[in-house]
Design a protein around this motif. Structure first.
Motif, PDB file in Angstrom:
ATOM      1  N   ASP A 170      39.788   2.720 -36.455  1.00  0.00           N
ATOM      2  CA  ASP A 170      39.020   1.676 -35.773  1.00  0.00           C
ATOM      3  C   ASP A 170      38.243   2.242 -34.585  1.00  0.00           C
ATOM      4  O   ASP A 170      37.095   1.856 -34.332  1.00  0.00           O
ATOM      5  CB  ASP A 170      39.952   0.558 -35.312  1.00  0.00           C
ATOM      6  CG  ASP A 170      40.563  -0.205 -36.483  1.00  0.00           C
ATOM      7  OD1 ASP A 170      39.984  -0.130 -37.590  1.00  0.00           O
ATOM      8  OD2 ASP A 170      41.614  -0.858 -36.298  1.00  0.00           O
ATOM      9  N   GLU A 171      38.890   3.152 -33.839  1.00  0.00           N
ATOM     10  CA  GLU A 171      38.210   3.763 -32.705  1.00  0.00           C
ATOM     11  C   GLU A 171      36.993   4.571 -33.164  1.00  0.00           C
ATOM     12  O   GLU A 171      35.914   4.508 -32.559  1.00  0.00           O
ATOM     13  CB  GLU A 171      39.173   4.664 -31.930  1.00  0.00           C
ATOM     14  CG  GLU A 171      40.228   3.904 -31.142  1.00  0.00           C
ATOM     15  CD  GLU A 171      39.615   3.043 -30.052  1.00  0.00           C
ATOM     16  OE1 GLU A 171      38.605   3.466 -29.474  1.00  0.00           O
ATOM     17  OE2 GLU A 171      40.151   1.950 -29.779  1.00  0.00           O
ATOM     18  N   LEU A 172      37.178   5.341 -34.237  1.00  0.00           N
ATOM     19  CA  LEU A 172      36.063   6.121 -34.772  1.00  0.00           C
ATOM     20  C   LEU A 172      34.939   5.215 -35.256  1.00  0.00           C
ATOM     21  O   LEU A 172      33.756   5.510 -35.061  1.00  0.00           O
ATOM     22  CB  LEU A 172      36.549   7.021 -35.905  1.00  0.00           C
ATOM     23  CG  LEU A 172      37.441   8.195 -35.496  1.00  0.00           C
ATOM     24  CD1 LEU A 172      37.973   8.913 -36.730  1.00  0.00           C
ATOM     25  CD2 LEU A 172      36.668   9.176 -34.620  1.00  0.00           C
ATOM     26  N   ARG A 173      35.334   4.107 -35.872  1.00  0.00           N
ATOM     27  CA  ARG A 173      34.318   3.167 -36.354  1.00  0.00           C
ATOM     28  C   ARG A 173      33.537   2.569 -35.185  1.00  0.00           C
ATOM     29  O   ARG A 173      32.307   2.454 -35.230  1.00  0.00           O
ATOM     30  CB  ARG A 173      34.993   2.070 -37.174  1.00  0.00           C
ATOM     31  CG  ARG A 173      34.036   1.056 -37.776  1.00  0.00           C
ATOM     32  CD  ARG A 173      34.785   0.035 -38.585  1.00  0.00           C
ATOM     33  NE  ARG A 173      35.499   0.651 -39.694  1.00  0.00           N
ATOM     34  CZ  ARG A 173      36.456   0.030 -40.388  1.00  0.00           C
ATOM     35  NH1 ARG A 173      36.834  -1.186 -40.071  1.00  0.00           N
ATOM     36  NH2 ARG A 173      37.048   0.654 -41.392  1.00  0.00           N
ATOM     37  N   LYS A 174      34.264   2.202 -34.114  1.00  0.00           N
ATOM     38  CA  LYS A 174      33.588   1.640 -32.939  1.00  0.00           C
ATOM     39  C   LYS A 174      32.637   2.658 -32.312  1.00  0.00           C
ATOM     40  O   LYS A 174      31.510   2.332 -31.925  1.00  0.00           O
ATOM     41  CB  LYS A 174      34.632   1.190 -31.920  1.00  0.00           C
ATOM     42  CG  LYS A 174      35.418  -0.048 -32.340  1.00  0.00           C
ATOM     43  CD  LYS A 174      36.453  -0.409 -31.278  1.00  0.00           C
ATOM     44  CE  LYS A 174      37.273  -1.633 -31.697  1.00  0.00           C
ATOM     45  NZ  LYS A 174      38.309  -1.974 -30.696  1.00  0.00           N
ATOM     46  N   GLU A 175      33.114   3.891 -32.202  1.00  0.00           N
ATOM     47  CA  GLU A 175      32.260   4.927 -31.615  1.00  0.00           C
ATOM     48  C   GLU A 175      31.022   5.169 -32.470  1.00  0.00           C
ATOM     49  O   GLU A 175      29.924   5.371 -31.948  1.00  0.00           O
ATOM     50  CB  GLU A 175      33.056   6.219 -31.462  1.00  0.00           C
ATOM     51  CG  GLU A 175      34.147   6.145 -30.408  1.00  0.00           C
ATOM     52  CD  GLU A 175      34.921   7.442 -30.287  1.00  0.00           C
ATOM     53  OE1 GLU A 175      34.535   8.416 -30.973  1.00  0.00           O
ATOM     54  OE2 GLU A 175      35.894   7.489 -29.512  1.00  0.00           O
ATOM     55  N   THR A 176      31.197   5.149 -33.794  1.00  0.00           N
ATOM     56  CA  THR A 176      30.071   5.350 -34.698  1.00  0.00           C
ATOM     57  C   THR A 176      29.046   4.224 -34.557  1.00  0.00           C
ATOM     58  O   THR A 176      27.836   4.461 -34.491  1.00  0.00           O
ATOM     59  CB  THR A 176      30.551   5.422 -36.155  1.00  0.00           C
ATOM     60  OG1 THR A 176      31.503   6.480 -36.286  1.00  0.00           O
ATOM     61  CG2 THR A 176      29.388   5.678 -37.101  1.00  0.00           C
TER      62      THR A 176
ATOM     63  N   GLN B 261      28.661   2.337 -31.926  1.00  0.00           N
ATOM     64  CA  GLN B 261      28.049   2.456 -30.605  1.00  0.00           C
ATOM     65  C   GLN B 261      26.941   3.503 -30.602  1.00  0.00           C
ATOM     66  O   GLN B 261      25.862   3.293 -30.038  1.00  0.00           O
ATOM     67  CB  GLN B 261      29.117   2.811 -29.575  1.00  0.00           C
ATOM     68  CG  GLN B 261      28.603   2.923 -28.155  1.00  0.00           C
ATOM     69  CD  GLN B 261      28.043   1.601 -27.640  1.00  0.00           C
ATOM     70  OE1 GLN B 261      28.482   0.530 -28.066  1.00  0.00           O
ATOM     71  NE2 GLN B 261      27.076   1.678 -26.732  1.00  0.00           N
ATOM     72  N   LEU B 262      27.226   4.644 -31.231  1.00  0.00           N
ATOM     73  CA  LEU B 262      26.202   5.690 -31.320  1.00  0.00           C
ATOM     74  C   LEU B 262      24.983   5.205 -32.109  1.00  0.00           C
ATOM     75  O   LEU B 262      23.840   5.502 -31.747  1.00  0.00           O
ATOM     76  CB  LEU B 262      26.786   6.937 -31.980  1.00  0.00           C
ATOM     77  CG  LEU B 262      27.794   7.733 -31.135  1.00  0.00           C
ATOM     78  CD1 LEU B 262      28.393   8.857 -31.968  1.00  0.00           C
ATOM     79  CD2 LEU B 262      27.124   8.302 -29.900  1.00  0.00           C
TER      80      LEU B 262
ATOM     81  N   LYS C  90      23.931   2.123 -32.341  1.00  0.00           N
ATOM     82  CA  LYS C  90      23.194   1.184 -31.487  1.00  0.00           C
ATOM     83  C   LYS C  90      22.360   1.935 -30.448  1.00  0.00           C
ATOM     84  O   LYS C  90      21.206   1.585 -30.196  1.00  0.00           O
ATOM     85  CB  LYS C  90      24.174   0.244 -30.797  1.00  0.00           C
ATOM     86  CG  LYS C  90      24.815  -0.787 -31.728  1.00  0.00           C
ATOM     87  CD  LYS C  90      25.755  -1.701 -30.955  1.00  0.00           C
ATOM     88  CE  LYS C  90      26.364  -2.763 -31.873  1.00  0.00           C
ATOM     89  NZ  LYS C  90      27.298  -3.659 -31.147  1.00  0.00           N
ATOM     90  N   GLU C  91      22.978   2.959 -29.845  1.00  0.00           N
ATOM     91  CA  GLU C  91      22.238   3.739 -28.841  1.00  0.00           C
ATOM     92  C   GLU C  91      21.026   4.424 -29.467  1.00  0.00           C
ATOM     93  O   GLU C  91      19.951   4.488 -28.858  1.00  0.00           O
ATOM     94  CB  GLU C  91      23.174   4.776 -28.222  1.00  0.00           C
ATOM     95  CG  GLU C  91      24.271   4.161 -27.353  1.00  0.00           C
ATOM     96  CD  GLU C  91      25.224   5.207 -26.803  1.00  0.00           C
ATOM     97  OE1 GLU C  91      25.028   6.408 -27.115  1.00  0.00           O
ATOM     98  OE2 GLU C  91      26.158   4.838 -26.075  1.00  0.00           O
TER      99      GLU C  91
END
Length: 223
Positions: A104-110, A112-113, A115-116
């Motif tokens: 889940d953390e990796l998915r959120k970071e992905t 977020q990246l 979106k940026e």
């Protein structure tokens, strides 16, 4: 989790309950898991690590077995025959929770990246347009300068081409010849004395013959 859930060790001497003999022996796993045993052997990478399923560590396996020992025969039978119960139990394991949290953390970071990156897209497009404009402007200026240099080159070739130089040399010869004739008339008209005539005439004839020899050499050499 990438490893399979082991219910029991193959050489266990103690059973959780004596009634375990009543459990159907066709499979200790759900049908979706048991069917994988008839498939070809999972490929192993060059490093010697199973590329499809990683084996749990002894501590992890011991933790799972401890959880299973606390189950009754009915609960174990339900785990074997009920896919939803099996998945619920599997997802409650601590190791599975840790892996799911990491996922889940990796998915959120992905996300977020991503979106940026999307937020920076207008800026990237603007910079790309500016680069295109700069490149186009510089290219146009360079092409204009090149055309100007090409024209200068053509003019220089016309001015200093062998044929043009020969024509100029021939014209200079004629000019010296005319100066010699004029000097001769001045002598006849007594406009100059003999000494002056000889000095100037000698200089003119030297110039004429030098140019004539150069002209002749150029023509005979193929210019």
């Amino acid at each position: 989790m990438s490893w399979m859930l082991p219910f029991f060790g193959g050489n266990q001497q103690q059973q959780p309950h004596s009634n375990l003999q009543e459990i159907p022996t066709q499979s200790w796993y759900p049908s979706s898991v048991a069917s994988s045993s008839s498939r070809p052997t999972t490929p192993v990478s060059s490093s010697g690590v199973d590329t499809h399923h990683a084996q749990p560590s002894p501590a992890e396996a011991a933790g799972v077995i401890a959880c299973l020992k606390e189950k009754s025969v009915d609960e174990l039978r339900k785990l074997l025959n009920d896919k939803e119960a099996y998945n619920a139990f599997f997802n409650l394991l601590e190791q599975v929770k840790i892996q799911n949290n990491l996922r889940d953390e990796l998915r959120k970071e992905t996300v977020q990246l991503a979106k940026e990156n999307l937020e920076k897209e207008p800026q990237i497009l603007e910079l790309r347009n500016q680069c295109t404009i700069i490149r186009t402007t510089e290219l146009a200026a360079a092409q204009e300068k090149l055309a100007e240099l090409e024209m200068q080159k053509e003019e220089a070739l016309k001015t200093y081409s062998p044929s043009v130089l020969l024509e100029k040399l021939h014209a200079a010869m004629i000019e010296v010849e005319e100066d010699s004739e004029m000097l001769h008339r001045q002598l006849l008209d007594k406009e100059i004395d003999l000494a002056t005539f000889v000095q100037k005439y000698k200089k003119l004839r030297n110039t004429y013959h030098r140019r004539a020899l150069i002209h002749l050499a150029a023509k005979t050499s193929g210019f």
